[in-house]
Design an enzyme around this catalytic site. Structure first.
Site, PDB file in Angstrom:
ATOM      1  N   ASP A 210      31.670  35.481  38.273  1.00  0.00           N
ATOM      2  CA  ASP A 210      30.607  34.180  37.760  1.00  0.00           C
ATOM      3  C   ASP A 210      29.340  34.737  37.588  1.00  0.00           C
ATOM      4  O   ASP A 210      28.869  35.461  38.480  1.00  0.00           O
ATOM      5  CB  ASP A 210      30.605  33.164  38.880  1.00  0.00           C
ATOM      6  N   GLU A 261      39.525  51.482  43.303  1.00  0.00           N
ATOM      7  CA  GLU A 261      40.205  52.126  44.476  1.00  0.00           C
ATOM      8  C   GLU A 261      42.001  51.572  44.404  1.00  0.00           C
ATOM      9  O   GLU A 261      42.744  52.576  44.862  1.00  0.00           O
ATOM     10  CB  GLU A 261      39.926  51.692  45.889  1.00  0.00           C
TER      11      GLU A 261
HETATM   12  C1  NOJ Z   1      29.249  29.458  35.528  1.00  0.00           C
HETATM   13  C2  NOJ Z   1      30.849  28.598  35.669  1.00  0.00           C
HETATM   14  O1  NOJ Z   1      31.460  28.956  34.418  1.00  0.00           O
HETATM   15  C3  NOJ Z   1      30.136  27.216  35.831  1.00  0.00           C
HETATM   16  O2  NOJ Z   1      31.387  26.269  35.879  1.00  0.00           O
HETATM   17  C4  NOJ Z   1      29.193  27.042  37.120  1.00  0.00           C
HETATM   18  O3  NOJ Z   1      28.611  25.762  37.181  1.00  0.00           O
HETATM   19  C5  NOJ Z   1      28.103  28.240  36.959  1.00  0.00           C
HETATM   20  N1  NOJ Z   1      28.555  29.274  36.554  1.00  0.00           N
HETATM   21  C6  NOJ Z   1      27.422  28.219  38.517  1.00  0.00           C
HETATM   22  O4  NOJ Z   1      28.426  28.730  39.130  1.00  0.00           O
END
Ligand code: NOJ
Length: 553
Positions: A210, A261
């Site tokens: 993310d 790894e």
């Molecule tokens: C990106 C994610 O795709 C989204 O759904 C989320 O709200 C934000 N990052 C924060 O984690």
């Protein structure tokens, strides 16, 4: 051309499961892991035939950002199931040849995470600097603290929240309930890496990272340059200091070395804003990066043609892109692409988009529900769940992500086979007819089109890994490209319009035979295959017939 098993991340199709909305096994209205296990056959070799599932977060979470606010990165949210359920999921997925990719949210945690509880408690405890704490820049005339810089939360307002216990601000790129971790603190990295190792040891095949390019911020936390008018406050700044820092490369190398790894493991980074050049720059062997440029295009040959060329130029022949037309943050493709033109047929466009997704160069990421052409579901503002949608208004324009997170309709009937209870969010109004069971019984459905396309990919590896070249279709409304490997070649033709389109592609040599397409019947193929007339929104994948000479040579 990569054909070995460990290159599945390149040749395979990844299916994104939004677990809350996939299948509910216990009647609480929220999808869960046992529900997902019960529907693995929909995804496995006798169903769609995808190669991997990416699960949006399944960790314990207060749910302010529906799982993207993680309270324990190493555990399973009891709403989703137990540890045992998760291990069974990995086993049962692997038994069907499906890899499992977890969503790692490492830029921030929940404010309910024990790390943050310890960090906010005092300025000199063991975890005091695990998050980004700063003194106020100054005080206003009323004595109220002013934030340390001008950074904004992507979800609206300042990126800084005042914490009276410490008498300091903390940084949150997203909600105040999602404080950003301090990646410059080695102990933070060590803790996160140990979580990564833990999941790998449990058999996980890869990770989606993310907002990975926001892990590091400018060490001095300098304000961002301001650029003036734009509809979204976020767009009124150039985000040079709150993400994309030069020393990120070193940290990514550390993370990737851990993943590397183990054989056959991979990662895919979610680029937090930025075009194909930025995505390509961060891409490396076995580590993909989402490039969202295709998701942003209107349904026109011109727009897609331009975006495809820009991607190809940015990634070049040596870097492997992803192909993304939808995800849990964006409007669904049948709605987004299918309602732009008056009288357009969203299902027809959904099928043509499926051909684009499955035949461009790159790893396709297919969002759950797209395989049955799910539409966005209109959620009244009184029922909005997505936090930024709840605070949206003229000063903070925001789209409602709830619309693309509606429950998967599996069958006709109450609860649509998703739940025996009350779904956590509305089902689409058409669930009695738009569901997996109905589409499986209709050879012309969006689902059957996806199944045929995935079968064609499996039978023709050139479609997955072959060299890519865009060619002139001889018609401005039709895009054409080839995928080639040695003597093998596939030709893809996509009619972006609701009118028949005559095509006579330039620079390719047949004869051609049909491999897959949007329609069950084939357009009238002359001997040799070309030229041909595509029907409205028709897309075809043709394979070059190997001549006896080519086969013996
Ligand atoms: C990106 C994610 O795709 C989204 O759904 C989320 O709200 C934000 N990052 C924060 O984690």
């Amino acid at each position: 051309m990569a054909t070995d098993e460990s290159a599945w991340w390149r040749t395979g199709v990844v299916y994104q499961v939004y677990p809350r909305s996939f299948a509910d096994s216990d009647g609480d209205g929220i999808g869960d892991i046992p529900g997902l296990i019960a529907h693995l056959d929909h995804l496995g070799p006798d169903g769609l035939g995808i190669d991997a599932i990416w699960l949006s977060p399944i960790y314990p979470s207060p749910g302010l950002d529906l799982g993207y606010d993680v309270a324990d990165h190493a555990a399973i949210d009891p709403i989703m199931g137990s540890d045992g359920d998760f291990d069974r999921l990995v086993r049962e997925a692997h038994d069907r040849g499906i890899r499992v990719i977890l969503d790692l949210v490492m830029n921030h945690t929940s404010d309910q995470h024990p790390w943050f509880a310890a960090s906010r408690a005092s300025r000199d405890g063991a975890r005091a600097d695990w998050y980004l704490w700063r003194d106020p820049a100054s005080r206003d005339p009323g004595g109220r603290p002013r934030p340390p810089n001008n950074w904004l939360s992507f979800f609206g307002g300042s990126a800084w929240t005042w914490e009276p216990t410490r008498g300091q601000f903390y940084l949150h790129t997203f909600l105040p309930g999602q404080p950003d971790l301090n990646w410059r603190q080695p102990a933070v990295r060590a803790a996160l890496y140990s979580i990564v190792r833990g999941w790998l040891a449990r058999g996980v095949d890869g990770f989606r990272l993310d907002v990975f390019n926001a892990f590091l911020k400018d060490p001095d936390l300098a304000s961002n340059p301001v650029v003036g008018a734009a509809a979204r406050p976020w767009d009124r700044q150039i985000h040079v200091n709150d993400k994309d820092q030069p020393d990120l490369a070193y940290l990514l190398d550390q993370f990737r070395a851990i993943v590397d790894e183990r054989k056959g493991r991979m990662s895919v980074g979610e680029l937090f804003e930025g075009g194909p050049e930025t995505a390509a720059r961060y891409t490396s062997e076995r580590h993909l990066v989402f490039d969202f440029s295709l998701i942003e295009q209107d349904w026109s040959a011109e727009a897609f043609g331009r975006a495809i060329d820009a991607r190809e130029a940015a990634f070049g022949p040596d870097r492997w892109p992803t192909v993304v037309l939808s995800n849990h943050d964006r409007s669904r493709q049948a709605t987004r692409l299918g309602t732009v033109r008056m009288r357009a047929d969203p299902d027809a466009i959904a099928k043509a988009a499926a051909v684009v997704l499955m035949t461009l160069r790159g790893t396709p990421f297919l969002y759950y529900g797209e395989e049955i052409g799910l539409r966005d579901v209109m959620i009244p503002s009184s029922e909005a769940i997505d936090p930024p949608a709840r605070t949206a208004g003229p000063r903070f324009p925001w789209w409602n992500r709830d619309q693309c997170r509606s429950p998967m309709p599996w069958a006709p009937g109450p609860g649509a086979g998703f739940t025996t209870g009350r779904p956590w969010i509305r089902l689409g109004v058409d669930h009695e007819v738009r569901n997996v069971a109905c589409q499986a019984a209709d050879p012309e459905s969006v689902l059957e089109t996806y199944r045929r396309l995935l079968r064609a990919r499996r039978a023709n590896p050139t479609l997955c890994s072959g060299r890519f070249a865009r060619i002139d279709s001889g018609n401005a409304d039709v895009l054409a490209w080839t995928r080639s490997h040695e003597d093998d070649q596939a030709l893809v033709l996509v009619n972006f319009t609701g009118d028949p389109a005559r095509v006579a592609p330039v620079g390719v040599r047949g004869p051609w035979r049909p491999l897959a397409g949007t329609h069950l019947s084939w357009p009238d193929l002359p001997a040799g295959g070309l030229p041909l007339t595509l029907r409205p929104y028709e897309a075809v994948v043709l394979g070059r017939v190997q001549t006896a000479l080519a086969q013996s040579g």
